[in-house]
Design an enzyme around this catalytic site. Sequence first.
Site, short mmCIF file in Angstrom:
data_model
loop_
_atom_site.label_atom_id
_atom_site.label_comp_id
_atom_site.label_asym_id
_atom_site.label_seq_id
_atom_site.Cartn_x
_atom_site.Cartn_y
_atom_site.Cartn_z
N ASP A 177 8.09 -38.64 -13.61
CA ASP A 177 8.75 -37.64 -14.43
C ASP A 177 9.80 -38.33 -15.30
O ASP A 177 9.48 -38.89 -16.34
CB ASP A 177 9.37 -36.58 -13.52
CG ASP A 177 9.89 -35.35 -14.26
OD1 ASP A 177 10.35 -35.48 -15.40
OD2 ASP A 177 9.86 -34.25 -13.69
N ASP A 184 1.91 -42.55 -6.57
CA ASP A 184 2.68 -41.32 -6.56
C ASP A 184 1.89 -40.26 -7.32
O ASP A 184 0.96 -40.58 -8.06
CB ASP A 184 4.06 -41.52 -7.20
CG ASP A 184 5.11 -40.54 -6.67
OD1 ASP A 184 4.76 -39.63 -5.89
OD2 ASP A 184 6.28 -40.69 -7.03
N ASP A 185 2.25 -39.01 -7.09
CA ASP A 185 1.56 -37.93 -7.78
C ASP A 185 1.93 -37.87 -9.26
O ASP A 185 1.11 -37.62 -10.11
CB ASP A 185 1.82 -36.58 -7.11
CG ASP A 185 3.30 -36.23 -6.98
OD1 ASP A 185 4.17 -37.09 -7.24
OD2 ASP A 185 3.60 -35.09 -6.57
#
Length: 167
Positions: free
Chosen positions: A95, A91-92
């Site tokens: 969070d 994933d980028d």
Amino acid sequence: MSGRYHKHFTVSWDQLHRDVRELCHRLMEKDFKGIVAITRGGLIPAALIARELNIRLIDTVCIKSYDHMDQDSLHVLKGVDHDGEGWLLVDDLVDTGKTARAVREMLPKAQFVTIYAKPEGCPLVDQYLTEVAQDCWIQFPWDMGVAYVEPLVDQRRSDLQNSAAGE
């Protein structure tokens, strides 16, 4: 963007490529069956990682975790039919960790990497490259567009003409 973000971090295409290559240096010693990209944010990093590690098999886990206005809902749109053993999960960003927790349950044996990580999500991934503050909004290059900006002198001239026309 909600009030929880007080900082901004803009990632350029060049920076993203450098960061992905650096992460790949750390992954080169492993032999992965394939990559599972978490859509949509993980698609581009997964493609870049696949190129750098010469991995041809790419699958997706499709999750709608939030948009810029709503971070409360999580919808799994597509899963995979394995537990992740031998796979690289990409994933980028991690969070708050809500998406990461859901994907970890689906693929408990995958090696999970992100390019960027925030403190709440860091413990949920096996590896990440850059940690950013929890209150930082990351602006990825695929979310931005290049637009023409008039020279200041032309902007000023237009402003003066508009104010004269309005009087």
